[in-house]
Design a protein around this motif. Structure first.
Motif, PDB file in Angstrom:
ATOM      1  N   ARG A 141       0.704  -1.168   0.040  1.00  0.00           N
ATOM      2  CA  ARG A 141       0.105   0.059  -0.146  1.00  0.00           C
ATOM      3  C   ARG A 141       0.840   1.101  -0.128  1.00  0.00           C
ATOM      4  N   ILE A 142       0.573   2.178  -0.725  1.00  0.00           N
ATOM      5  CA  ILE A 142       1.188   3.618  -0.882  1.00  0.00           C
ATOM      6  C   ILE A 142      -0.139   4.709  -1.047  1.00  0.00           C
ATOM      7  N   TRP A 143       0.044   5.685  -0.138  1.00  0.00           N
ATOM      8  CA  TRP A 143      -1.109   6.649  -0.264  1.00  0.00           C
ATOM      9  C   TRP A 143      -2.349   5.986   0.294  1.00  0.00           C
ATOM     10  N   GLY A 144      -2.502   4.721   1.044  1.00  0.00           N
ATOM     11  CA  GLY A 144      -3.896   4.506   1.285  1.00  0.00           C
ATOM     12  C   GLY A 144      -4.274   3.423   0.643  1.00  0.00           C
ATOM     13  N   MET A 145      -3.521   3.091  -0.710  1.00  0.00           N
ATOM     14  CA  MET A 145      -4.046   2.111  -1.806  1.00  0.00           C
ATOM     15  C   MET A 145      -3.061   1.176  -2.192  1.00  0.00           C
ATOM     16  N   THR A 146      -3.477  -0.099  -2.550  1.00  0.00           N
ATOM     17  CA  THR A 146      -2.444  -0.748  -3.147  1.00  0.00           C
ATOM     18  C   THR A 146      -1.681  -0.395  -4.494  1.00  0.00           C
ATOM     19  N   ALA A 147      -0.528  -0.933  -4.828  1.00  0.00           N
ATOM     20  CA  ALA A 147       0.105  -0.613  -6.055  1.00  0.00           C
ATOM     21  C   ALA A 147      -0.784  -0.857  -7.367  1.00  0.00           C
ATOM     22  N   ALA A 148      -1.874  -2.041  -7.250  1.00  0.00           N
ATOM     23  CA  ALA A 148      -2.452  -2.415  -8.197  1.00  0.00           C
ATOM     24  C   ALA A 148      -3.607  -1.349  -8.553  1.00  0.00           C
ATOM     25  N   GLU A 149      -4.239  -0.783  -7.305  1.00  0.00           N
ATOM     26  CA  GLU A 149      -5.438  -0.060  -7.269  1.00  0.00           C
ATOM     27  C   GLU A 149      -4.915   1.390  -7.928  1.00  0.00           C
ATOM     28  N   HIS A 157       1.596  -3.293 -21.200  1.00  0.00           N
ATOM     29  CA  HIS A 157       2.198  -4.069 -20.074  1.00  0.00           C
ATOM     30  C   HIS A 157       2.537  -3.124 -18.865  1.00  0.00           C
ATOM     31  N   ILE A 158       2.017  -3.552 -17.818  1.00  0.00           N
ATOM     32  CA  ILE A 158       2.237  -2.746 -16.572  1.00  0.00           C
ATOM     33  C   ILE A 158       2.580  -3.696 -15.290  1.00  0.00           C
ATOM     34  N   ASN A 159       3.775  -3.312 -14.759  1.00  0.00           N
ATOM     35  CA  ASN A 159       4.178  -4.125 -13.579  1.00  0.00           C
ATOM     36  C   ASN A 159       3.577  -3.561 -12.373  1.00  0.00           C
ATOM     37  N   GLN A 160       2.821  -4.059 -11.514  1.00  0.00           N
ATOM     38  CA  GLN A 160       2.228  -3.740 -10.519  1.00  0.00           C
ATOM     39  C   GLN A 160       2.934  -3.998  -9.264  1.00  0.00           C
ATOM     40  N   ASP A 161       4.123  -4.345  -9.305  1.00  0.00           N
ATOM     41  CA  ASP A 161       5.186  -4.510  -8.083  1.00  0.00           C
ATOM     42  C   ASP A 161       6.089  -3.164  -8.293  1.00  0.00           C
ATOM     43  N   TYR A 162       5.658  -2.209  -9.282  1.00  0.00           N
ATOM     44  CA  TYR A 162       6.358  -1.002  -9.166  1.00  0.00           C
ATOM     45  C   TYR A 162       5.045   0.171  -9.122  1.00  0.00           C
ATOM     46  N   ALA A 163       5.562   1.205  -8.369  1.00  0.00           N
ATOM     47  CA  ALA A 163       4.895   2.693  -8.309  1.00  0.00           C
ATOM     48  C   ALA A 163       5.460   3.700  -9.320  1.00  0.00           C
ATOM     49  N   PHE A 164       4.881   3.840 -10.207  1.00  0.00           N
ATOM     50  CA  PHE A 164       5.593   5.082 -11.172  1.00  0.00           C
ATOM     51  C   PHE A 164       5.116   6.038 -11.424  1.00  0.00           C
ATOM     52  N   ASP A 165       5.559   7.174 -11.826  1.00  0.00           N
ATOM     53  CA  ASP A 165       4.976   8.370 -12.291  1.00  0.00           C
ATOM     54  C   ASP A 165       4.000   8.472 -13.394  1.00  0.00           C
ATOM     55  N   LEU A 171      10.979  -4.793 -16.358  1.00  0.00           N
ATOM     56  CA  LEU A 171       9.938  -3.885 -17.076  1.00  0.00           C
ATOM     57  C   LEU A 171       9.121  -3.464 -16.363  1.00  0.00           C
ATOM     58  N   VAL A 172       8.891  -2.147 -16.514  1.00  0.00           N
ATOM     59  CA  VAL A 172       7.899  -1.260 -15.501  1.00  0.00           C
ATOM     60  C   VAL A 172       6.673  -0.949 -16.451  1.00  0.00           C
ATOM     61  N   ARG A 215      10.370   0.033  -7.072  1.00  0.00           N
ATOM     62  CA  ARG A 215       9.460  -1.236  -6.596  1.00  0.00           C
ATOM     63  C   ARG A 215       9.224  -1.174  -5.051  1.00  0.00           C
ATOM     64  N   VAL A 216       7.753  -1.424  -5.052  1.00  0.00           N
ATOM     65  CA  VAL A 216       7.137  -1.359  -3.997  1.00  0.00           C
ATOM     66  C   VAL A 216       7.346  -2.270  -2.787  1.00  0.00           C
ATOM     67  N   SER A 217       7.853  -1.906  -1.766  1.00  0.00           N
ATOM     68  CA  SER A 217       7.942  -2.832  -0.296  1.00  0.00           C
ATOM     69  C   SER A 217       7.598  -1.744   0.798  1.00  0.00           C
TER      70      SER A 217
END
Length: 359
Positions: free
Chosen positions: A19-27, A50-58, A79-80, A117-119
């Motif tokens: 979760r980032i900013w109160g939501m999952t990276a997928a959301e 293609h979107i890699n949900q393990d990353y938060a990106f701009d 790949l991001v 990468r989100v952790s």
């Protein structure tokens, strides 16, 4: 996992559960697809996003991926995001760690978009990167230099409390009205305090909307409508409040000041609108001088800095006179910018932002 969205086929990889900013990276990725994709934009035939949900990106990376079919944006080997051909290899691979940066037209700046990468260990880093990444590169000096850190922590607090951007705007609007009343009553320091909090919240609501991907047309109208309308009321209330502190201006002088301030403010905005219409870009991103002058041009925040200094000096009346003169001088600069645009177009010179040029 592949979904067919309005823009075409999208393939998601990774878990996206952090979760980032109160939501999952997928959301977060799905909100960007729904809210940040311009109408009419579609994935190229024979391609898949293609979107890699393990990353938060701009969010800029999403717009770049949609504009550049065949380009894969990587973080090292991972790949991001990328709009890639269904058969065959990507035409180009861009490593975000070493790329020189891209021009962000929305935020008036050239930047290297983040992809992290989100952790649990990187959550704070991602929130800071997305917050400061949402800052306009060209704005006034107070917004740019004075309160970014304060607004960052308030934005995190608002997100933790699950406040919406419109809630923050509503609180700010209340403080805006309170500041007007306090100025009218000559309670300038109290009005300054209310106005200061309002001005900071005016940054927070926009950053909260961008960081949580919750911007809306109504919210944008609400926020910018308040920004556009309230400054003349503040200056008029300030002038009327002078009577309560024994510094009332002669009626004719006060009327002349208000004509200069209000007419100057409206004409400045018209100059900006004319420039935008004929240049296709914001006036303040044309040349380096134009961006510098945006720091101090006679908008609300620089004017409030002038009035703050006048309060320290114990002469709020001189502060209002200074605001009027600064408004006139700023208007003359903006009129000059429009005249220079006309000359450049007549001469056939290209009109491009200095921020887009290699530096």
């Amino acid at each position: 996992m592949t979904n067919d969205l309005d823009i075409g086929p999208v393939a998601f990889s990774g878990e996206g559960t952090e979760r980032i900013w109160g939501m999952t990276a997928a959301e977060r990725a799905r909100r960007m697809l729904v809210r940040d994709v311009p109408a009419g934009v579609a994935i190229a035939p024979g391609h898949r996003l293609h979107i890699n949900q393990d990353y938060a990106f701009d969010p800029l990376l999403l717009r770049l991926a949609l504009r550049r079919p065949g380009v894969a944006f990587h973080d090292g080997e991972a790949l991001v995001i990328g709009q890639l051909p269904e058969d065959g290899e990507p035409a180009e691979r861009i490593d975000l760690r070493t790329s020189p940066g891209f021009y962000n037209e929305k935020l008036r700046k050239t930047e290297r978009p983040f992809a992290i990468r989100v952790s649990p260990q990187t959550r704070a880093q991602i929130e800071r990167a997305s917050y400061f990444g949402a800052y306009k590169g060209v704005t006034d000096l107070l917004t740019k230099y004075l309160w970014p850190e304060l607004a960052f922590h308030l934005t995190r607090l608002a997100a933790a409390l699950r406040m919406t951007p419109n809630m923050v705007t509503g609180i700010g609007a209340t403080l805006c009205v309170l500041a007007t009343i306090l100025f009218y009553r000559g309670e300038y320091w109290q009005g300054m305090a209310a106005g200061f909090v309002f001005m900071v919240l005016d940054t927070v609501d926009g950053k909260l909307a961008r960081c949580t991907i919750t911007s809306s047309k109504w919210g944008n109208v609400f926020d910018h409508g308040i920004d556009l309308v309230h400054p003349p009321f503040w200056w008029a209330a300030w002038g009327l409040g002078l009577a309560h502190v024994g510094l009332a201006l002669p009626v004719a002088t006060f009327a002349a000041l208000m004509v200069a301030i209000v007419a100057g403010y409206v004409l400045q905005r018209l100059c900006e609108g004319v420039f935008l219409k004929y240049a296709g870009m914001d006036m303040h991103v044309w040349r380096r001088f134009d961006s510098w002058f945006r720091l101090i041009t006679a908008r609300r925040n620089p004017n409030m800095a002038i009035l703050f200094v006048s309060l320290i000096a114990g002469r709020p009346d001189i502060g209002l006179i200074a605001v009027a003169w600064w408004t006139i001088l700023s208007l003359l600069v903006h009129m000059g910018q429009v005249a220079q645009l006309v000359q450049a177009r007549k001469a056939g010179r290209p009109i491009t932002s200095w921020l887009e040029q290699p530096r």
